[in-house]
Scaffold this motif. Sequence first.
Motif, PDB file in Angstrom:
ATOM      1  N   GLY A 304      -1.211 -40.751 -15.842  1.00  0.00           N
ATOM      2  CA  GLY A 304      -1.396 -41.236 -17.210  1.00  0.00           C
ATOM      3  C   GLY A 304      -1.617 -40.106 -18.196  1.00  0.00           C
ATOM      4  O   GLY A 304      -0.679 -39.564 -18.758  1.00  0.00           O
ATOM      5  N   ASP A 305      -2.892 -39.749 -18.355  1.00  0.00           N
ATOM      6  CA  ASP A 305      -3.186 -38.711 -19.350  1.00  0.00           C
ATOM      7  C   ASP A 305      -2.840 -37.310 -18.872  1.00  0.00           C
ATOM      8  O   ASP A 305      -2.738 -36.386 -19.664  1.00  0.00           O
ATOM      9  CB  ASP A 305      -4.661 -38.783 -19.758  1.00  0.00           C
ATOM     10  CG  ASP A 305      -5.606 -38.526 -18.599  1.00  0.00           C
ATOM     11  OD1 ASP A 305      -5.187 -38.716 -17.428  1.00  0.00           O
ATOM     12  OD2 ASP A 305      -6.755 -38.134 -18.844  1.00  0.00           O
ATOM     13  N   ALA A 306      -2.685 -37.132 -17.569  1.00  0.00           N
ATOM     14  CA  ALA A 306      -2.434 -35.789 -17.041  1.00  0.00           C
ATOM     15  C   ALA A 306      -1.535 -35.859 -15.807  1.00  0.00           C
ATOM     16  O   ALA A 306      -1.335 -36.923 -15.227  1.00  0.00           O
ATOM     17  CB  ALA A 306      -3.750 -35.111 -16.687  1.00  0.00           C
ATOM     18  N   THR A 307      -1.003 -34.694 -15.451  1.00  0.00           N
ATOM     19  CA  THR A 307      -0.253 -34.578 -14.199  1.00  0.00           C
ATOM     20  C   THR A 307      -0.918 -33.486 -13.371  1.00  0.00           C
ATOM     21  O   THR A 307      -1.246 -32.419 -13.893  1.00  0.00           O
ATOM     22  CB  THR A 307       1.211 -34.209 -14.485  1.00  0.00           C
ATOM     23  OG1 THR A 307       1.799 -35.278 -15.231  1.00  0.00           O
ATOM     24  CG2 THR A 307       1.988 -34.008 -13.196  1.00  0.00           C
ATOM     25  N   THR A 308      -1.174 -33.784 -12.080  1.00  0.00           N
ATOM     26  CA  THR A 308      -1.818 -32.809 -11.192  1.00  0.00           C
ATOM     27  C   THR A 308      -0.808 -32.264 -10.202  1.00  0.00           C
ATOM     28  O   THR A 308      -0.089 -33.027  -9.556  1.00  0.00           O
ATOM     29  CB  THR A 308      -2.993 -33.455 -10.445  1.00  0.00           C
ATOM     30  OG1 THR A 308      -3.914 -33.977 -11.417  1.00  0.00           O
ATOM     31  CG2 THR A 308      -3.711 -32.453  -9.563  1.00  0.00           C
ATOM     32  N   LEU A 309      -0.741 -30.941 -10.114  1.00  0.00           N
ATOM     33  CA  LEU A 309       0.176 -30.299  -9.177  1.00  0.00           C
ATOM     34  C   LEU A 309      -0.637 -29.592  -8.098  1.00  0.00           C
ATOM     35  O   LEU A 309      -1.652 -28.960  -8.397  1.00  0.00           O
ATOM     36  CB  LEU A 309       1.043 -29.257  -9.893  1.00  0.00           C
ATOM     37  CG  LEU A 309       2.032 -29.777 -10.930  1.00  0.00           C
ATOM     38  CD1 LEU A 309       1.386 -29.840 -12.288  1.00  0.00           C
ATOM     39  CD2 LEU A 309       3.258 -28.891 -10.966  1.00  0.00           C
ATOM     40  N   HIS A 310      -0.173 -29.704  -6.850  1.00  0.00           N
ATOM     41  CA  HIS A 310      -0.729 -28.877  -5.779  1.00  0.00           C
ATOM     42  C   HIS A 310       0.255 -27.750  -5.528  1.00  0.00           C
ATOM     43  O   HIS A 310       1.426 -28.005  -5.240  1.00  0.00           O
ATOM     44  CB  HIS A 310      -0.949 -29.693  -4.507  1.00  0.00           C
ATOM     45  CG  HIS A 310      -2.121 -30.616  -4.625  1.00  0.00           C
ATOM     46  ND1 HIS A 310      -2.028 -31.864  -5.165  1.00  0.00           N
ATOM     47  CD2 HIS A 310      -3.433 -30.436  -4.295  1.00  0.00           C
ATOM     48  CE1 HIS A 310      -3.231 -32.442  -5.160  1.00  0.00           C
ATOM     49  NE2 HIS A 310      -4.097 -31.598  -4.644  1.00  0.00           N
ATOM     50  N   LEU A 311      -0.235 -26.519  -5.638  1.00  0.00           N
ATOM     51  CA  LEU A 311       0.634 -25.351  -5.546  1.00  0.00           C
ATOM     52  C   LEU A 311       0.226 -24.528  -4.340  1.00  0.00           C
ATOM     53  O   LEU A 311      -0.974 -24.334  -4.093  1.00  0.00           O
ATOM     54  CB  LEU A 311       0.470 -24.498  -6.805  1.00  0.00           C
ATOM     55  CG  LEU A 311       0.682 -25.253  -8.116  1.00  0.00           C
ATOM     56  CD1 LEU A 311      -0.063 -24.571  -9.247  1.00  0.00           C
ATOM     57  CD2 LEU A 311       2.168 -25.349  -8.421  1.00  0.00           C
ATOM     58  N   ARG A 312       1.199 -24.049  -3.578  1.00  0.00           N
ATOM     59  CA  ARG A 312       0.885 -23.176  -2.439  1.00  0.00           C
ATOM     60  C   ARG A 312       1.111 -21.737  -2.883  1.00  0.00           C
ATOM     61  O   ARG A 312       2.205 -21.377  -3.305  1.00  0.00           O
ATOM     62  CB  ARG A 312       1.798 -23.532  -1.257  1.00  0.00           C
ATOM     63  CG  ARG A 312       1.574 -22.727  -0.005  1.00  0.00           C
ATOM     64  CD  ARG A 312       0.328 -23.107   0.761  1.00  0.00           C
ATOM     65  NE  ARG A 312       0.359 -24.490   1.267  1.00  0.00           N
ATOM     66  CZ  ARG A 312      -0.573 -25.030   2.045  1.00  0.00           C
ATOM     67  NH1 ARG A 312      -1.633 -24.317   2.407  1.00  0.00           N
ATOM     68  NH2 ARG A 312      -0.474 -26.276   2.442  1.00  0.00           N
ATOM     69  N   LEU A 313       0.055 -20.926  -2.791  1.00  0.00           N
ATOM     70  CA  LEU A 313       0.168 -19.525  -3.196  1.00  0.00           C
ATOM     71  C   LEU A 313       0.667 -18.677  -2.023  1.00  0.00           C
ATOM     72  O   LEU A 313       0.687 -19.137  -0.874  1.00  0.00           O
ATOM     73  CB  LEU A 313      -1.198 -19.006  -3.665  1.00  0.00           C
ATOM     74  CG  LEU A 313      -1.793 -19.746  -4.874  1.00  0.00           C
ATOM     75  CD1 LEU A 313      -3.201 -19.241  -5.171  1.00  0.00           C
ATOM     76  CD2 LEU A 313      -0.893 -19.579  -6.098  1.00  0.00           C
ATOM     77  N   ALA A 314       1.019 -17.427  -2.311  1.00  0.00           N
ATOM     78  CA  ALA A 314       1.548 -16.511  -1.275  1.00  0.00           C
ATOM     79  C   ALA A 314       0.546 -16.319  -0.137  1.00  0.00           C
ATOM     80  O   ALA A 314       0.928 -16.102   1.012  1.00  0.00           O
ATOM     81  CB  ALA A 314       1.891 -15.169  -1.913  1.00  0.00           C
ATOM     82  N   THR A 315      -0.764 -16.409  -0.423  1.00  0.00           N
ATOM     83  CA  THR A 315      -1.797 -16.244   0.608  1.00  0.00           C
ATOM     84  C   THR A 315      -1.941 -17.475   1.495  1.00  0.00           C
ATOM     85  O   THR A 315      -2.717 -17.477   2.438  1.00  0.00           O
ATOM     86  CB  THR A 315      -3.171 -16.035  -0.059  1.00  0.00           C
ATOM     87  OG1 THR A 315      -3.333 -17.068  -1.046  1.00  0.00           O
ATOM     88  CG2 THR A 315      -3.271 -14.679  -0.714  1.00  0.00           C
ATOM     89  N   GLY A 316      -1.263 -18.569   1.148  1.00  0.00           N
ATOM     90  CA  GLY A 316      -1.457 -19.824   1.864  1.00  0.00           C
ATOM     91  C   GLY A 316      -2.508 -20.706   1.211  1.00  0.00           C
ATOM     92  O   GLY A 316      -2.665 -21.875   1.566  1.00  0.00           O
ATOM     93  N   GLU A 317      -3.245 -20.154   0.255  1.00  0.00           N
ATOM     94  CA  GLU A 317      -4.262 -20.948  -0.453  1.00  0.00           C
ATOM     95  C   GLU A 317      -3.578 -22.013  -1.317  1.00  0.00           C
ATOM     96  O   GLU A 317      -2.485 -21.790  -1.838  1.00  0.00           O
ATOM     97  CB  GLU A 317      -5.106 -20.043  -1.363  1.00  0.00           C
ATOM     98  CG  GLU A 317      -6.005 -19.086  -0.607  1.00  0.00           C
ATOM     99  CD  GLU A 317      -6.564 -17.988  -1.494  1.00  0.00           C
ATOM    100  OE1 GLU A 317      -7.791 -17.856  -1.550  1.00  0.00           O
ATOM    101  OE2 GLU A 317      -5.780 -17.249  -2.121  1.00  0.00           O
ATOM    102  N   VAL A 318      -4.260 -23.166  -1.454  1.00  0.00           N
ATOM    103  CA  VAL A 318      -3.715 -24.231  -2.301  1.00  0.00           C
ATOM    104  C   VAL A 318      -4.457 -24.218  -3.636  1.00  0.00           C
ATOM    105  O   VAL A 318      -5.688 -24.117  -3.674  1.00  0.00           O
ATOM    106  CB  VAL A 318      -3.857 -25.607  -1.629  1.00  0.00           C
ATOM    107  CG1 VAL A 318      -3.430 -26.715  -2.590  1.00  0.00           C
ATOM    108  CG2 VAL A 318      -3.008 -25.667  -0.365  1.00  0.00           C
ATOM    109  N   LEU A 319      -3.712 -24.324  -4.718  1.00  0.00           N
ATOM    110  CA  LEU A 319      -4.286 -24.316  -6.055  1.00  0.00           C
ATOM    111  C   LEU A 319      -3.933 -25.636  -6.722  1.00  0.00           C
ATOM    112  O   LEU A 319      -2.774 -26.042  -6.734  1.00  0.00           O
ATOM    113  CB  LEU A 319      -3.662 -23.148  -6.824  1.00  0.00           C
ATOM    114  CG  LEU A 319      -4.294 -22.695  -8.121  1.00  0.00           C
ATOM    115  CD1 LEU A 319      -5.698 -22.165  -7.870  1.00  0.00           C
ATOM    116  CD2 LEU A 319      -3.439 -21.585  -8.747  1.00  0.00           C
ATOM    117  N   LYS A 320      -4.973 -26.311  -7.259  1.00  0.00           N
ATOM    118  CA  LYS A 320      -4.713 -27.538  -8.022  1.00  0.00           C
ATOM    119  C   LYS A 320      -4.584 -27.174  -9.489  1.00  0.00           C
ATOM    120  O   LYS A 320      -5.435 -26.468 -10.020  1.00  0.00           O
ATOM    121  CB  LYS A 320      -5.908 -28.497  -7.893  1.00  0.00           C
ATOM    122  CG  LYS A 320      -5.704 -29.603  -6.897  1.00  0.00           C
ATOM    123  CD  LYS A 320      -6.952 -30.467  -6.815  1.00  0.00           C
ATOM    124  CE  LYS A 320      -8.123 -29.695  -6.232  1.00  0.00           C
ATOM    125  NZ  LYS A 320      -9.375 -30.398  -6.106  1.00  0.00           N
TER     126      LYS A 320
END
Length: 354
Positions: A304-320
Amino acid sequence: MIQIENATKTFGQGDSAFTALRDVSVDIAANEFFTLLGPSGCGKTTLLRLIAGFEPPTKGAILLSGSDISRLPPNQRPVNTVFQNYALFPHMSVAQNIAFGLEMLGKPKAEIAKTVDEMLRLVRMEELKDRRTSEISGGQQQRVALARALAPHPQVLLLDEPLSALDLKLRKEMQIELKRLQSETGITFVFVTHDQEEALTMSDRVAVMNAGRILQVGSPRDIYERPSERFVANFIGESNFLDAERIGGDVTLAAGGSFAAAVPEGVPEGKVSVLIRPEHIRVRGGQPEAGELSAKVETVVYSGDATTLHLRLATGEVLKARMANAPDSDAAVPAEGQDAAVSIAPGAVTVLRD
Ligand SMILES: Nc1ncnc2c1ncn2[C@@H]1O[C@H](COP(=O)(O)OP(=O)(O)OP(=O)(O)O)[C@@H](O)[C@H]1O
Ligand SMILES: [Mg+2]
């Protein structure tokens, strides 16, 4: 106005002893809307009961306007409490409930009648004043409980999760009502909740508690944007925790990129954990340029008001990452599986004490 000095509260003795508060110190100012926020069992009600006088501290002191009230019984403190279950008298009318405390104090009849009218107006319950409290809604009962507690004009009002029984819409309305009541009466409010959004929207300052301790005290903005430790960051809002290396006020993420960062006292140099809030991250499709991190988009969730992305970084860490939606923002959001370039807003990186 209220000073809590090294208060410790231990229940029971010997093997069954349990310490519900550990060396808690905090100052609450006059006219302040002060909130105790923390998970179930962290000691919020215990601290309120110490201020109200229902329990003495095992160690430490409670001061009111400079004098030690630790041993004063509840009825001799200029403090009143709104309990979570309201504790109204169901067979009495709204007006009788509000008058009750004043009658106990032996106030003259005319004065009681005047105060009751004033209170009914304040909480907007004039029309229901003759109704029994067993015959009004939850939100109305809430307002009667407030009026009853406010009627003797206490200097301090303690409120123990007063809104938790209400549905979401009514709770939002009552949050605004409570703010209004507090600023109109100038009474110091000490408000207890385990709801972080409620704490942020209502308070002048918030104390975040865990396991019998106060971890951080600050304005809503301080504790949201500059939490000093991981528990506080995690308890309040959505968080990304990333590995980093700190030298002075500069932080280099394991995933790449260097940032000036806020650093709380007592954090050593070297490996640290940093916080970045999801709404402080910008994402676009394509390859990173200078100052951006490279990532792969794993999921995209529209809410609705926002879109949330889950991103995989080069280190394997996940960033929201959380991007506010606008009528034309759809085209800017990269799709699942795409390569993306991530940028972090200036000032968004906070080093945490673990
Ligand atoms: N009279 C008592 N005797 C023994 N233990 C107690 C007593 N009162 C509270 N405790 C314990 O002290 C801890 C803190 O209790 P408290 O009621 O202050 O928590 P709280 O933060 O208000 O939690 P909630 O959000 O669930 O109301 C809990 O572990 C509780 O079991
Ligand atoms: Mg409680």
